[in-house]
Scaffold this active site. Sequence first.
Site, mmCIF file in Angstrom:
data_model
loop_
_atom_site.group_PDB
_atom_site.id
_atom_site.type_symbol
_atom_site.label_atom_id
_atom_site.label_comp_id
_atom_site.label_asym_id
_atom_site.label_seq_id
_atom_site.Cartn_x
_atom_site.Cartn_y
_atom_site.Cartn_z
ATOM 1 N N THR A 50 1.320 -0.878 0.019
ATOM 2 C CA THR A 50 -0.016 -0.130 -0.017
ATOM 3 C C THR A 50 1.398 1.191 0.036
ATOM 4 O OG1 THR A 50 -2.127 0.882 0.633
ATOM 5 C CG2 THR A 50 -0.108 -0.300 2.636
ATOM 6 N N LYS A 54 3.372 1.641 -3.508
ATOM 7 C CA LYS A 54 2.962 0.682 -4.863
ATOM 8 C C LYS A 54 3.982 1.303 -5.836
ATOM 9 C CE LYS A 54 -1.445 0.728 -2.809
ATOM 10 N NZ LYS A 54 -3.038 0.600 -3.568
ATOM 11 N N THR A 140 -0.664 14.281 -8.941
ATOM 12 C CA THR A 140 -0.191 13.751 -7.386
ATOM 13 C C THR A 140 1.435 14.046 -7.571
ATOM 14 O OG1 THR A 140 -2.055 11.785 -7.474
ATOM 15 C CG2 THR A 140 0.289 12.093 -5.319
#
Length: 157
Positions: A50, A54, A140
């Site tokens: 997670t 990743k 992001t």
Amino acid sequence: MSALTIDGNTRLYGIVGDPISQVKTPQLMNAYFQQHGIMALGNVAGLIITVPHKIRACTLADGLSAQARQVGAVNVLRRDAQGAWFGDMFDGTGLVAGLRDNDFTLSGQHVKQLGAGGSGAAVVFALLAAGAGEHHARRTAGHQPAYQLLPHRHEAG
């Protein structure tokens, strides 16, 4: 319920990330292991990956699924019988399955998405495969490469 016995056949599955309090995969995996009679605790057989690992974990795999290769990230690593690590990505397909289970029609829908890192890229590919239309994605920080993979992309303001 019978007593837990750890032996040479016991397998260990871990979660890599921080924080992990939001991760729901252990409940799903526990149900799967119980249903299939799998004793899962001892030898490392797989990892659930997670945030924020990743994309980086993808480079650790000896082999990748088509989805993980396309996205450039993994959320699961498992060892095969020869000890090689195989990576896969289920974030996008899991989201689409959840939407469909709740009778949400994706065909022709327009999507505005915030975040296009490893999970975000997986979600976009899965939504497109399910028939969703145009996507507007906000990058992001630190995930420009995954953002560049997005087809039909428009940067949101």
